[in-house]
Scaffold this motif. Structure first.
Motif, mmCIF file in Angstrom:
data_model
loop_
_atom_site.group_PDB
_atom_site.id
_atom_site.type_symbol
_atom_site.label_atom_id
_atom_site.label_comp_id
_atom_site.label_asym_id
_atom_site.label_seq_id
_atom_site.Cartn_x
_atom_site.Cartn_y
_atom_site.Cartn_z
ATOM 1 N N GLU A 154 6.586 3.582 3.433
ATOM 2 C CA GLU A 154 6.215 2.262 2.965
ATOM 3 C C GLU A 154 4.696 2.064 3.065
ATOM 4 N N VAL A 155 4.155 1.261 2.153
ATOM 5 C CA VAL A 155 2.716 1.036 2.110
ATOM 6 C C VAL A 155 2.419 -0.451 2.284
ATOM 7 N N ARG A 156 1.595 -0.744 3.271
ATOM 8 C CA ARG A 156 1.048 -2.083 3.466
ATOM 9 C C ARG A 156 -0.462 -1.957 3.573
ATOM 10 N N VAL A 157 -1.172 -2.994 3.162
ATOM 11 C CA VAL A 157 -2.627 -2.919 3.091
ATOM 12 C C VAL A 157 -3.258 -4.082 3.840
ATOM 13 N N VAL A 158 -4.518 -3.907 4.193
ATOM 14 C CA VAL A 158 -5.302 -4.989 4.765
ATOM 15 C C VAL A 158 -6.479 -5.264 3.840
ATOM 16 N N ALA A 190 -10.456 2.880 6.972
ATOM 17 C CA ALA A 190 -9.035 3.210 6.813
ATOM 18 C C ALA A 190 -8.401 3.576 8.156
ATOM 19 N N LYS A 191 -9.175 4.250 9.016
ATOM 20 C CA LYS A 191 -8.662 4.591 10.349
ATOM 21 C C LYS A 191 -8.432 3.336 11.173
ATOM 22 N N LEU A 192 -9.348 2.386 11.091
ATOM 23 C CA LEU A 192 -9.182 1.129 11.809
ATOM 24 C C LEU A 192 -7.945 0.383 11.307
ATOM 25 N N ALA A 193 -7.743 0.411 9.981
ATOM 26 C CA ALA A 193 -6.564 -0.246 9.408
ATOM 27 C C ALA A 193 -5.276 0.422 9.871
ATOM 28 N N ALA A 194 -5.306 1.766 9.949
ATOM 29 C CA ALA A 194 -4.120 2.513 10.375
ATOM 30 C C ALA A 194 -3.725 2.152 11.803
#
Length: 350
Positions: free
Chosen positions: A170-174, A203-207
């Protein structure tokens, strides 16, 4: 054109487990390359896939003159191999190269090298709904010199990797509200290697917060939504598809333009215009935001199930008759020669 070909002595294809591929980690038997020296491209060649040797002073390591493309080949039930709009990739890599002051690669060299390479490694193009051959053309600067100036030597290459689905989960975004992917007058519209390097840390922070991608906003005020990670992005508000216009910040995605053309042909209302962060948040709160999805070569279409902005989280409804699933199936059927290609997008490798 003269194309020098050196074939591999023994294929490594028998060593590959095609049912358990990690994206972009396995490569085919051969690669295409061509060097630029003395103001012109030299004799192109195809040779066994192998490591390259560069001087530590090669300019690509110091000044980042590197651009690339992403393409896919598909095999239909008759063992014919197809590409999807390769002319667009050929034009775009030269557009990217121009922005980084790199020489354009001749169109005839590109297509002769590409088709010959795929024919030689056609056994690596597997049948099946999720199988394809990912194709990576790229150009790097190779002059041995650390002066801060454009290189006078370059290497153009094409390598190929058998792949399955890009996003399995599943994909969620910020929504980005601090870091930026691209700015006005920059290289955002080019597939420059540095664009992606600059995105990895955010992207690492979002992960760490549980999100698979960052949905980038404009660099000036973080007011408008632009791209999602490695993809263009679409929003379905009620029955209208919204997507940002291309600019010097946004990549002119091949899948993006195909979705727009296909949707309009099917009578789906499409608006290509700036999309405000506040507009999408408001639509989500009202229940009018029906879908979000990313679009790109690797994933084709990747549904986005939720998003966050400044700590506020939103989940999208799960719908059976989604635009994402309908458009994805329709476009992949064209790509795989399972449906009529009224747009002239398919290109057979002969």
């Amino acid at each position: 054109m003269a194309l020098h070909i050196e074939k591999i002595e023994k294929s490594k294809i028998s060593e590959v487990d095609f049912n358990n591929l990690k994206f972009g980690q396995v490569f085919t038997d051969h690669m295409f390359e061509c060097d630029y020296e003395n103001g012109e491209w030299q004799t192109p060649k195809i040779r066994p896939y192998q490591a390259l040797s560069f001087d530590p002073s090669a300019k690509v390591f110091h000044y980042g003159q590197a651009v690339f493309e992403g393409m896919k080949a598909y095999k239909d039930d008759n063992d014919d191999v197809w590409l999807f709009r390769p002319d667009q990739n050929q034009e775009r890599i030269n557009k990217s190269a121009e922005r980084l002051d790199m020489p354009p690669f001749p169109k005839d060299y590109f297509f002769e090298g590409l088709t010959t390479l795929i024919k030689m490694d056609s056994d690596w193009v597997q049948k099946g709904a999720d199988n394809s051959l990912y194709i990576r053309p790229f150009v790097i600067s190779t002059e041995n010199c650390v002066s801060a100036s454009s290189s006078n030597k370059y290497k153009f290459m094409i390598i190929c990797s058998p792949v399955q689905a890009y996003y399995a989960g599943e994909v969620r975004v910020v929504f980005a509200d601090k870091y930026s992917r691209a700015a006005n007058g920059g290289v955002g519209y080019a597939k420059a290697a540095g664009n992606y390097a600059a995105s990895f840390y955010p992207a690492k922070l979002a992960a760490k917060e549980g999100y698979q991608q960052v949905l980038w906003t404009d660099a000036a005020n973080h007011e408008f939504l632009e791209e999602a990670g490695t993809m263009n992005v679409f929003f379905r508000v009620n029955d209208t598809l919204l997507t940002a216009p291309t600019s010097d910040r946004i990549l002119d995605g091949v899948t993006r333009k195909s979705i727009i053309q296909f949707a309009e042909d099917k009578g789906i209302k499409v608006e290509v215009r700036p999309v405000r962060v506040t507009e999408i948040i408001e639509a989500a709160k009202k229940g009018e935001l029906k879908e979000m999805f990313g679009a790109g070569t690797a994933a084709v279409i990747s549904p986005i199930l939720g998003f966050a902005h400044k700590g506020e989280k939103f989940e999208l409804p799960k719908i059976d008759d989604s635009y994402a699933s309908f458009i994805k199936k329709s476009i992949t059927d064209i790509q795989r020669n399972k449906a009529e290609d009224k747009f002239g997008w398919r290109f057979q490798v002969k």
